[in-house]
Design a protein around this motif. Structure first.
Motif, PDB file in Angstrom:
ATOM      1  N   HIS A  82       0.678  -1.258  -0.153  1.00  6.64           N
ATOM      2  CA  HIS A  82      -0.209   0.252  -0.035  1.00  6.64           C
ATOM      3  C   HIS A  82       0.971   0.835  -0.189  1.00  6.64           C
ATOM      4  O   HIS A  82       2.153   1.554   0.623  1.00  6.64           O
ATOM      5  N   TYR A  83       0.348   2.527  -1.211  1.00  6.60           N
ATOM      6  CA  TYR A  83       1.196   3.021  -0.773  1.00  6.60           C
ATOM      7  C   TYR A  83       0.642   4.717  -1.419  1.00  6.60           C
ATOM      8  O   TYR A  83      -0.503   4.269  -1.684  1.00  6.60           O
ATOM      9  N   GLU A  84       1.094   5.712  -1.306  1.00  6.49           N
ATOM     10  CA  GLU A  84       0.860   6.775  -1.772  1.00  6.49           C
ATOM     11  C   GLU A  84       1.739   7.731  -1.988  1.00  6.49           C
ATOM     12  O   GLU A  84       2.306   8.232  -1.025  1.00  6.49           O
ATOM     13  N   TYR A  85       1.563   8.611  -3.027  1.00  3.92           N
ATOM     14  CA  TYR A  85       2.441   9.560  -3.665  1.00  3.92           C
ATOM     15  C   TYR A  85       1.813  10.758  -3.352  1.00  3.92           C
ATOM     16  O   TYR A  85       0.580  11.260  -3.687  1.00  3.92           O
ATOM     17  N   PHE A  86       3.179  11.548  -3.114  1.00  2.00           N
ATOM     18  CA  PHE A  86       1.857  12.905  -3.425  1.00  2.00           C
ATOM     19  C   PHE A  86       2.388  13.899  -3.808  1.00  2.00           C
ATOM     20  O   PHE A  86       2.638  15.640  -4.547  1.00  2.00           O
ATOM     21  N   ASN A  87       4.053  13.244  -4.254  1.00  4.87           N
ATOM     22  CA  ASN A  87       5.025  14.139  -6.016  1.00  4.87           C
ATOM     23  C   ASN A  87       5.657  13.040  -6.607  1.00  4.87           C
ATOM     24  O   ASN A  87       6.116  12.121  -6.022  1.00  4.87           O
ATOM     25  N   ALA A  88       5.996  13.506  -7.899  1.00  8.15           N
ATOM     26  CA  ALA A  88       6.589  12.675  -8.586  1.00  8.15           C
ATOM     27  C   ALA A  88       6.934  13.509  -9.616  1.00  8.15           C
ATOM     28  O   ALA A  88       5.498  14.110 -10.236  1.00  8.15           O
ATOM     29  N   GLN A  89       7.912  13.278 -10.347  1.00  4.60           N
ATOM     30  CA  GLN A  89       8.364  13.635 -12.068  1.00  4.60           C
ATOM     31  C   GLN A  89       7.575  13.517 -12.993  1.00  4.60           C
ATOM     32  O   GLN A  89       8.113  11.380 -13.021  1.00  4.60           O
ATOM     33  N   VAL A  90       6.411  13.295 -13.593  1.00  2.00           N
ATOM     34  CA  VAL A  90       5.818  12.491 -14.711  1.00  2.00           C
ATOM     35  C   VAL A  90       6.435  13.438 -16.142  1.00  2.00           C
ATOM     36  O   VAL A  90       6.428  14.253 -16.129  1.00  2.00           O
ATOM     37  N   ASP A  91       6.471  12.639 -16.894  1.00  3.44           N
ATOM     38  CA  ASP A  91       7.100  13.003 -18.394  1.00  3.44           C
ATOM     39  C   ASP A  91       5.737  12.893 -19.299  1.00  3.44           C
ATOM     40  O   ASP A  91       4.945  11.882 -19.247  1.00  3.44           O
ATOM     41  N   THR A  92       4.481  14.098 -19.694  1.00  4.67           N
ATOM     42  CA  THR A  92       4.037  13.938 -19.934  1.00  4.67           C
ATOM     43  C   THR A  92       3.855  14.483 -21.514  1.00  4.67           C
ATOM     44  O   THR A  92       2.551  14.329 -21.919  1.00  4.67           O
ATOM     45  N   HIS A  93       4.852  14.234 -22.002  1.00  7.51           N
ATOM     46  CA  HIS A  93       5.334  14.696 -23.441  1.00  7.51           C
ATOM     47  C   HIS A  93       4.505  12.897 -24.445  1.00  7.51           C
ATOM     48  O   HIS A  93       4.816  11.824 -23.122  1.00  7.51           O
ATOM     49  N   GLY A  94       4.672  12.886 -25.407  1.00  7.30           N
ATOM     50  CA  GLY A  94       3.949  12.367 -25.772  1.00  7.30           C
ATOM     51  C   GLY A  94       3.896  12.268 -27.584  1.00  7.30           C
ATOM     52  O   GLY A  94       3.122  13.879 -27.988  1.00  7.30           O
ATOM     53  N   ASP A  95       3.156  11.424 -28.420  1.00  3.22           N
ATOM     54  CA  ASP A  95       2.465  11.817 -30.157  1.00  3.22           C
ATOM     55  C   ASP A  95       1.251  12.135 -29.300  1.00  3.22           C
ATOM     56  O   ASP A  95       0.538  12.064 -28.469  1.00  3.22           O
ATOM     57  N   ALA A  96       0.764  13.572 -30.103  1.00  2.00           N
ATOM     58  CA  ALA A  96      -0.154  14.236 -30.873  1.00  2.00           C
ATOM     59  C   ALA A  96      -1.676  12.943 -31.200  1.00  2.00           C
ATOM     60  O   ALA A  96      -1.461  11.914 -31.030  1.00  2.00           O
ATOM     61  N   PHE A  97      -2.916  13.154 -30.352  1.00  2.00           N
ATOM     62  CA  PHE A  97      -3.804  12.281 -29.968  1.00  2.00           C
ATOM     63  C   PHE A  97      -5.420  13.149 -30.532  1.00  2.00           C
ATOM     64  O   PHE A  97      -5.538  13.842 -29.630  1.00  2.00           O
ATOM     65  N   GLU A  98      -6.096  12.751 -30.704  1.00  2.31           N
ATOM     66  CA  GLU A  98      -7.228  13.178 -30.243  1.00  2.31           C
ATOM     67  C   GLU A  98      -8.397  12.422 -29.352  1.00  2.31           C
ATOM     68  O   GLU A  98      -8.512  11.865 -28.387  1.00  2.31           O
ATOM     69  N   VAL A  99      -9.010  13.714 -28.963  1.00  2.20           N
ATOM     70  CA  VAL A  99      -9.961  13.235 -27.424  1.00  2.20           C
ATOM     71  C   VAL A  99     -11.391  13.749 -27.820  1.00  2.20           C
ATOM     72  O   VAL A  99     -11.466  14.880 -28.419  1.00  2.20           O
ATOM     73  N   VAL A 100     -12.029  12.921 -27.206  1.00  2.00           N
ATOM     74  CA  VAL A 100     -13.252  12.913 -27.745  1.00  2.00           C
ATOM     75  C   VAL A 100     -13.991  13.108 -26.504  1.00  2.00           C
ATOM     76  O   VAL A 100     -14.314  12.450 -25.423  1.00  2.00           O
ATOM     77  N   ALA A 101     -15.355  14.254 -25.727  1.00  2.00           N
ATOM     78  CA  ALA A 101     -15.158  14.643 -24.740  1.00  2.00           C
ATOM     79  C   ALA A 101     -16.891  14.852 -25.251  1.00  2.00           C
ATOM     80  O   ALA A 101     -17.519  14.671 -25.622  1.00  2.00           O
ATOM     81  N   ALA A 102     -17.069  13.253 -25.003  1.00  2.00           N
ATOM     82  CA  ALA A 102     -18.787  12.530 -25.211  1.00  2.00           C
ATOM     83  C   ALA A 102     -19.951  12.963 -24.801  1.00  2.00           C
ATOM     84  O   ALA A 102     -20.599  13.997 -25.300  1.00  2.00           O
ATOM     85  N   ARG A 103     -19.710  13.627 -23.710  1.00  2.00           N
ATOM     86  CA  ARG A 103     -21.588  14.373 -22.836  1.00  2.00           C
ATOM     87  C   ARG A 103     -21.091  15.892 -23.163  1.00  2.00           C
ATOM     88  O   ARG A 103     -22.078  16.346 -23.706  1.00  2.00           O
ATOM     89  N   SER A 104     -20.275  16.214 -23.342  1.00  2.00           N
ATOM     90  CA  SER A 104     -19.815  17.733 -23.962  1.00  2.00           C
ATOM     91  C   SER A 104     -19.907  17.973 -25.374  1.00  2.00           C
ATOM     92  O   SER A 104     -20.373  19.120 -26.281  1.00  2.00           O
ATOM     93  N   GLY A 105     -19.713  16.492 -26.280  1.00  2.00           N
ATOM     94  CA  GLY A 105     -20.111  16.664 -27.770  1.00  2.00           C
ATOM     95  C   GLY A 105     -18.430  17.634 -28.254  1.00  2.00           C
ATOM     96  O   GLY A 105     -19.119  18.210 -29.366  1.00  2.00           O
ATOM     97  N   VAL A 106     -17.619  17.613 -27.719  1.00  2.00           N
ATOM     98  CA  VAL A 106     -16.706  18.001 -27.943  1.00  2.00           C
ATOM     99  C   VAL A 106     -15.689  17.037 -28.357  1.00  2.00           C
ATOM    100  O   VAL A 106     -15.306  16.154 -28.069  1.00  2.00           O
TER     101      VAL A 106
END
Length: 322
Positions: free
Chosen positions: A222-246
């Motif tokens: 069992h563990y809980e992180y409160f700080n982390a170094q995360v690499d958020t980069h990557g290839d582009a992609f499409e997101v559909v927000a279904a309920r918002s219709g966007v």
């Protein structure tokens, strides 16, 4: 806890501040109106509204069951993104502060025969509440507190007085024989023991890896992180927000939550490091590229949730229930 309680904002006040070890301050908080605070269990944390738009999470470290106060320990982190430094600078007895009701993503499993609590640095704070709960229930446990040095370790007098038989101290700058050895410690525990760890990300990764190597299954780690170094980069992609219709594009240097916000879709957020779970969205289609430190291995394998402040997509299209 209900979603209504999770959304609760409590008007509180700092009733006491104690500067303990180097860079560690302990704050006691109470309701501004003098009423009782919502109950909490060991492992819980609260959101602290440090300033407008700046919210940070801190573990509660007082004994569960206390209704008149919450207590948090805050490290004045030189790598702070603003939260801890502002608290150390601005919070004093009498300071008004807005907080959330407690949330618990790090619960204590009281059915365990033995519990091993491992706190690295300020990560000892949730272990304090756990130790109090285990002691009250008469359950066997060990509490390992790891720090760079004694002068950087808070709560030492309290820990020694409250848990003299269970406490083990480990300091990097002292004799090598007393330094924490997770392989030896975890390997010596009886069958069915559970391990809990909180602290710096690298320290936690080390302890978790050693627990797995010692044969602990994921249900006993069992563990809980409160700080982390995360690499958020990557290839582009499409997101559909279904309920918002966007439908929108997420660029290589952009996060999903940033793209959603720019499209006018509001998503709750807090840590922006993938550790608190505030911004989780359900996935209706596509495969997430999980980069967070919040979801468990089993939850990641299900691929039906995503932490949108940091995770991306393995598929060209990701449909979210938002």
């Amino acid at each position: 806890m209900s979603s209504e309680q999770n959304d609760m904002v409590i008007e509180a006040v700092v009733t006491a501040r104690e500067d303990q070890a180097a860079g560690i301050a302990v704050f006691e908080l109470a309701r501004a109106d003098g009423g009782p605070l919502p109950p909490f269990e060991a492992g819980a944390h609260i959101d602290v509204h440090v300033a407008d738009g700046l919210v940070r999470q801190y573990s509660l470290c007082n004994p569960p069951g206390e209704a008149e106060r919450y207590r948090i320990g805050v490290l004045d982190d030189p790598n702070s993104r603003g939260g801890s430094r502002a608290i150390h600078r601005d919070f004093a007895a009498g300071t008004a502060v807005r907080i959330s009701a407690p949330r618990n993503h790090f619960p204590l499993h009281m059915e365990a025969g033995t519990s091993v609590l491992v706190g690295g640095g300020i990560g000892v704070t949730p272990m304090l509440a756990m130790a109090y709960a285990l002691r009250a229930a008469g359950k066997p446990f060990e509490l390992h507190y790891c720090s760079r040095s004694r002068d950087r370790a808070g709560f030492l007098d309290e820990l020694a007085a409250a848990f003299p038989e269970q406490l083990r101290l480990h300091f990097d700058d002292e004799d090598a024989a007393q330094r924490f050895d997770p392989k030896a410690c975890l390997g010596a525990q009886p069958a069915g023991a559970h391990v809990y760890v909180c602290g710096p990300s690298g320290f936690m990764d080390w302890v978790i890896a050693e627990a797995k190597a010692a044969g602990y299954d994921s249900g006993r780690i069992h563990y809980e992180y409160f700080n982390a170094q995360v690499d958020t980069h990557g290839d582009a992609f499409e997101v559909v927000a279904a309920r918002s219709g966007v439908t929108l594009q997420v660029g290589p240097d952009q996060t999903i939550i940033d793209a959603l916000t720019k499209a006018g879709i509001r998503v709750k957020k807090s840590c922006e490091q993938g550790v608190c779970g505030t911004c989780i969205c359900d996935v209706l289609e596509g495969t997430p590229d999980h980069k967070d430190k919040f979801l468990s291995e089993e939850e990641r394998e299900d691929n039906d949730q995503i932490v949108v402040c940091c995770s991306r997509s393995k598929t060209p299209r990701l449909v979210l229930d938002i």
